[in-house]
Motif scaffolding. Structure first.
Motif, mmCIF file in Angstrom:
data_model
loop_
_atom_site.group_PDB
_atom_site.id
_atom_site.type_symbol
_atom_site.label_atom_id
_atom_site.label_comp_id
_atom_site.label_asym_id
_atom_site.label_seq_id
_atom_site.Cartn_x
_atom_site.Cartn_y
_atom_site.Cartn_z
ATOM 1 N N PRO A 46 0.816 -1.212 0.000
ATOM 2 C CA PRO A 46 0.000 0.000 0.000
ATOM 3 C C PRO A 46 0.857 1.274 0.000
ATOM 4 O O PRO A 46 2.074 1.225 0.234
ATOM 5 N N ALA A 47 0.204 2.409 -0.212
ATOM 6 C CA ALA A 47 0.892 3.703 -0.207
ATOM 7 C C ALA A 47 1.607 3.955 1.118
ATOM 8 O O ALA A 47 2.647 4.617 1.150
ATOM 9 N N SER A 48 1.071 3.406 2.179
ATOM 10 C CA SER A 48 1.699 3.608 3.484
ATOM 11 C C SER A 48 3.109 3.017 3.541
ATOM 12 O O SER A 48 3.952 3.477 4.321
ATOM 13 N N ALA A 49 3.416 2.032 2.694
ATOM 14 C CA ALA A 49 4.764 1.456 2.653
ATOM 15 C C ALA A 49 5.772 2.500 2.190
ATOM 16 O O ALA A 49 6.913 2.532 2.666
ATOM 17 N N VAL A 50 5.368 3.367 1.278
ATOM 18 C CA VAL A 50 6.235 4.453 0.805
ATOM 19 C C VAL A 50 6.504 5.425 1.954
ATOM 20 O O VAL A 50 7.636 5.824 2.203
ATOM 21 N N ASP A 51 5.457 5.796 2.677
ATOM 22 C CA ASP A 51 5.619 6.708 3.814
ATOM 23 C C ASP A 51 6.491 6.089 4.906
ATOM 24 O O ASP A 51 7.320 6.777 5.515
ATOM 25 N N GLU A 52 6.338 4.802 5.143
ATOM 26 C CA GLU A 52 7.141 4.124 6.167
ATOM 27 C C GLU A 52 8.616 4.111 5.788
ATOM 28 O O GLU A 52 9.486 4.355 6.637
ATOM 29 N N LEU A 53 8.920 3.849 4.504
ATOM 30 C CA LEU A 53 10.319 3.847 4.079
ATOM 31 C C LEU A 53 10.898 5.263 4.154
ATOM 32 O O LEU A 53 12.055 5.446 4.534
ATOM 33 N N HIS A 54 10.095 6.256 3.826
ATOM 34 C CA HIS A 54 10.539 7.647 3.951
ATOM 35 C C HIS A 54 10.962 7.935 5.392
ATOM 36 O O HIS A 54 12.013 8.540 5.633
ATOM 37 N N ALA A 55 10.181 7.489 6.349
ATOM 38 C CA ALA A 55 10.517 7.702 7.763
ATOM 39 C C ALA A 55 11.830 7.006 8.126
ATOM 40 O O ALA A 55 12.667 7.583 8.838
ATOM 41 N N VAL A 56 12.039 5.796 7.623
ATOM 42 C CA VAL A 56 13.275 5.054 7.903
ATOM 43 C C VAL A 56 14.477 5.791 7.305
ATOM 44 O O VAL A 56 15.497 5.994 7.963
ATOM 45 N N TRP A 57 14.361 6.201 6.040
ATOM 46 C CA TRP A 57 15.479 6.859 5.373
ATOM 47 C C TRP A 57 15.789 8.229 5.966
ATOM 48 O O TRP A 57 16.954 8.604 6.066
ATOM 49 N N THR A 58 14.769 8.994 6.342
ATOM 50 C CA THR A 58 15.049 10.293 6.952
ATOM 51 C C THR A 58 15.702 10.102 8.317
ATOM 52 O O THR A 58 16.556 10.899 8.709
ATOM 53 N N ALA A 59 15.342 9.048 9.037
ATOM 54 C CA ALA A 59 16.001 8.750 10.317
ATOM 55 C C ALA A 59 17.476 8.406 10.099
ATOM 56 O O ALA A 59 18.295 8.638 10.994
ATOM 57 N N LYS A 60 17.803 7.886 8.911
ATOM 58 C CA LYS A 60 19.199 7.581 8.580
ATOM 59 C C LYS A 60 19.940 8.825 8.089
ATOM 60 O O LYS A 60 21.123 8.763 7.789
ATOM 61 N N GLY A 61 19.232 9.936 7.950
ATOM 62 C CA GLY A 61 19.864 11.175 7.529
ATOM 63 C C GLY A 61 19.827 11.461 6.046
ATOM 64 O O GLY A 61 20.527 12.351 5.564
ATOM 65 N N ALA A 62 19.014 10.731 5.285
ATOM 66 C CA ALA A 62 18.927 10.975 3.842
ATOM 67 C C ALA A 62 18.414 12.389 3.574
ATOM 68 O O ALA A 62 17.549 12.898 4.293
ATOM 69 N N THR A 63 18.957 13.023 2.542
ATOM 70 C CA THR A 63 18.541 14.368 2.148
ATOM 71 C C THR A 63 17.275 14.268 1.313
ATOM 72 O O THR A 63 17.295 13.729 0.204
#
Length: 121
Positions: free
Chosen positions: A74-91
């Protein structure tokens, strides 16, 4: 005719970029050299970092591309990965939003190469 099976991303600092992509995608390179680092992303398909130079292709030559990661679910999987990557410091270049093809966001690697996350077509 064979299908493409090697995808190169130009980087300026191979060690820094190897750490970035290894962490972001949670994968290990097949091997590490000073200028070329391949990751097998599927059987026979390689995503590689390349910092090599040549007489014909120098730093001033524009290189543009966008790496894509298509997520199932689902679309929520995209939002969840965004949260993981931003926590890793992705720009973050584009925060999660809806496009004609579904939910998406874009981050940049240390060299400014774009990485788009979107749903499976």
């Amino acid at each position: 005719m064979s299908a493409p099976n090697l995808f190169l991303v130009y980087v300026t600092d191979a060690e820094r970029s190897t750490a970035f992509y290894s962490d972001l995608f949670d994968m290990k390179p097949m091997m590490v050299t000073p200028r070329y680092i391949p990751f097998e992303v599927a059987p026979g398909v390689v995503f590689a970092l390349w910092s090599g130079q040549s007489d014909r292709l120098g730093r001033q030559t524009p290189r543009t591309s966008e790496i894509g990661l298509m997520l199932p679910g689902p679309a929520s999987a995209v939002d969840e990965l965004h949260a993981v990557w931003t926590a890793k410091g992705a720009t973050v270049v584009e925060p999660p939003h809806d496009e004609v093809f579904g939910r998406t966001f874009v981050v940049a690697d240390p060299d400014g190469n774009l990485i788009r996350v979107a749903p499976v077509d």
